[in-house]
Design an enzyme around this catalytic site. Structure first.
Site, PDB file in Angstrom:
ATOM      1  N   ASP A 168       0.832  -1.209   0.000  1.00 33.82           N
ATOM      2  CA  ASP A 168       0.000   0.000   0.000  1.00 33.82           C
ATOM      3  C   ASP A 168       0.864   1.256   0.000  1.00 33.82           C
ATOM      4  O   ASP A 168       0.559   2.238  -0.678  1.00 33.82           O
ATOM      5  CB  ASP A 168      -0.975  -0.043   1.184  1.00 33.82           C
ATOM      6  CG  ASP A 168      -1.962  -1.202   1.031  1.00 33.82           C
ATOM      7  OD1 ASP A 168      -1.974  -2.099   1.896  1.00 33.82           O
ATOM      8  OD2 ASP A 168      -2.680  -1.240   0.008  1.00 33.82           O
TER       9      ASP A 168
ATOM     10  N   HIS B 233      -7.347  -3.976  -2.280  1.00 34.14           N
ATOM     11  CA  HIS B 233      -7.595  -3.330  -0.989  1.00 34.14           C
ATOM     12  C   HIS B 233      -8.033  -1.894  -1.296  1.00 34.14           C
ATOM     13  O   HIS B 233      -7.555  -1.278  -2.239  1.00 34.14           O
ATOM     14  CB  HIS B 233      -6.305  -3.337  -0.150  1.00 34.14           C
ATOM     15  CG  HIS B 233      -6.441  -2.824   1.246  1.00 34.14           C
ATOM     16  ND1 HIS B 233      -7.623  -2.818   1.940  1.00 34.14           N
ATOM     17  CD2 HIS B 233      -5.509  -2.286   2.091  1.00 34.14           C
ATOM     18  CE1 HIS B 233      -7.410  -2.312   3.147  1.00 34.14           C
ATOM     19  NE2 HIS B 233      -6.130  -1.985   3.280  1.00 34.14           N
TER      20      HIS B 233
END
Ligand SMILES: NC(=O)c1ccc[n+]([C@@H]2O[C@H](COP(=O)([O-])OP(=O)(O)OC[C@H]3O[C@@H](n4cnc5c(N)ncnc54)[C@H](O)[C@@H]3O)[C@@H](O)[C@H]2O)c1
Ligand SMILES: CC(C)(O)[C@@H](O)C(=O)O
Ligand SMILES: [Mg+2]
Ligand SMILES: [Mg+2]
Length: 347
Positions: free
Chosen positions: A99, A123
């Site tokens: 991320d 995600h």
């Protein structure tokens, strides 16, 4: 779509019965799926897509993960490229970098997100907290998500066992008018069990809560607490570990994973049932304030910021590995290594 009753609430779910693999292949037949990032989700999703007959390439910077991709049969210059080359060649860009890594690489990625492409996430983090990540996709592409509810390692092993890991799915942007069917096709292609609908915001907040809570953080805290109390009161490492972890993973979790918590209780003594039924609410009352605190910290974006700040540092991997080594070296987990060695199947 199939309507299923979840504890009294009817939800729409998708399985490979409703959305077949052949249909998924048809929907994505003209796509080049570029899996960007070969860490944990990358190998699982790219391997399953390849085995399911999709046109897949991998983009990964040089280093350990790149070497792993080569070892897994991805061929440099044919199916394995740098991040930028893979994004340029791909038409479905799967953002499976970490991320924090997605933030650093975004300027390079965005350059090649030309009209008609699809940007795919596993995600909701980058999009949900785009005020912190700076990830704002162009308007003329589709932005979709299939989020496996489990490790990429499990996604692959379960696929090879003929099983599937459940995934949530969402469409953030539908420029083509076909974003949802591409999302479902990707979900079937990566080997999902069943697919349930969510939004980028709901997936991002529930996922950060789950991994800090019951799935990882809270479970580690609970197990350590019990082990330490047992040891402080004179129980041996063997007894403390067996009573806290080994019995849980080898006997009781498989029971409640198979047929629910009441089934597990019913397969324990009436002494255990009475005590557990009395103490569960006491633990729930004690833990609920901490869970509320956690959820608020996630919802405000504080947890996302903590993760961005720490995992964007050049030495983030070394720091995380040092903390995991400290966990590994705890008496409790060293005791566990010996207990596992003593399992009959390991002798
Ligand atoms: N780990 C899981 O099983 C899991 C499960 C569900 C969803 N997800 C999501 O999937 C995505 C990928 O997660 P992951 O755990 O596979 O990622 P990861 O942390 O394993 O990183 C994947 C790759 O990103 C690369 N990377 C990291 N920083 C980079 C940078 N600055 N520049 C270029 N490359 C960089 C690393 O080389 C690594 O190989 C994330 O959005 C994650 O939240 C992961
Ligand atoms: C596997 C998890 C914990 O579900 C995932 O959310 C992750 O971030 O690795
Ligand atoms: Mg998760
Ligand atoms: Mg997560």
């Amino acid at each position: 779509m199939a309507e299923m009753n979840f504890g009294g609430v009817v939800e729409n779910v998708v399985t490979s019965k409703e959305f077949t693999l052949d249909k998924a292949r048809e929907v994505l037949k003209n796509e080049t799926i570029a899996v960007i990032g070969y860490g944990i989700q990358g190998p699982g999703q790219a391997g399953n897509l390849r085995d399911n007959g999709f046109n897949v390439i991998v983009g990964q910077r040089e280093g350990r993960s790149y070497e792993k991709a080569k070892a897994d049969g991805w061929v440099p210059g044919k199916t394995l490229f740098s991040v930028e080359e893979a994004v340029e060649k791909g038409t479905v860009i799967c953002m499976l970098l970490s991320d924090a890594g997605q933030i650093a690489v975004w300027p390079t990625i965005k350059k090649h997100l030309t009209a008609g492409k699809t940007l795919y996430y596993s995600h909701g983090f980058a999009i949900n907290w785009q005020d912190r990540t700076g990830v704002v996709p162009p308007k003329d592409i589709d932005v979709i998500m299939v989020a496996p509810k489990g490790s990429g390692t499990s996604l692959r092993t379960m696929f090879l066992e003929g099983r599937g890991l459940n995934c949530s799915y969402a469409v953030y942007q539908d420029a083509s008018g076909k974003a949802k069917e591409k999302t479902l096709a990707m979900g079937i292609g990566i080997g999902s069990g069943y697919l349930f609908e969510t939004t980028f915001q709901r997936e991002a907040t529930s996922d950060l809560t789950g991994e800090r809570g019951a799935l990882m953080g809270a479970i580690e805290g609970l197990l350590e607490a019990q082990y330490n109390v047992l040891r402080e009161h004179g129980h041996t490492p063997s007894e403390a570990f067996n009573e806290t972890v080994e019995e849980l993973t080898q006997s009781l979790m498989p029971l409640f994973g198979e047929k629910g918590m009441d089934w597990m209780y019913a397969n324990c003594s009436t002494t255990a049932q009475r005590g557990a039924l009395d103490w569960a609410p006491r633990f729930r009352e004690a833990i609920t304030p901490v869970m509320e605190w956690l959820y608020l910290s996630v919802k405000t974006g504080e947890e996302a910021q903590i993760s961005i700040d720490s995992n964007s540092k050049p030495d983030y991997r070394e720091k995380l590995n040092a903390e995991l080594k400290a966990m590994h070296d705890m008496e409790m987990w060293r005791a566990g290594e010996t207990v596992r060695k003593l399992r009959p199947e390991n002798n």
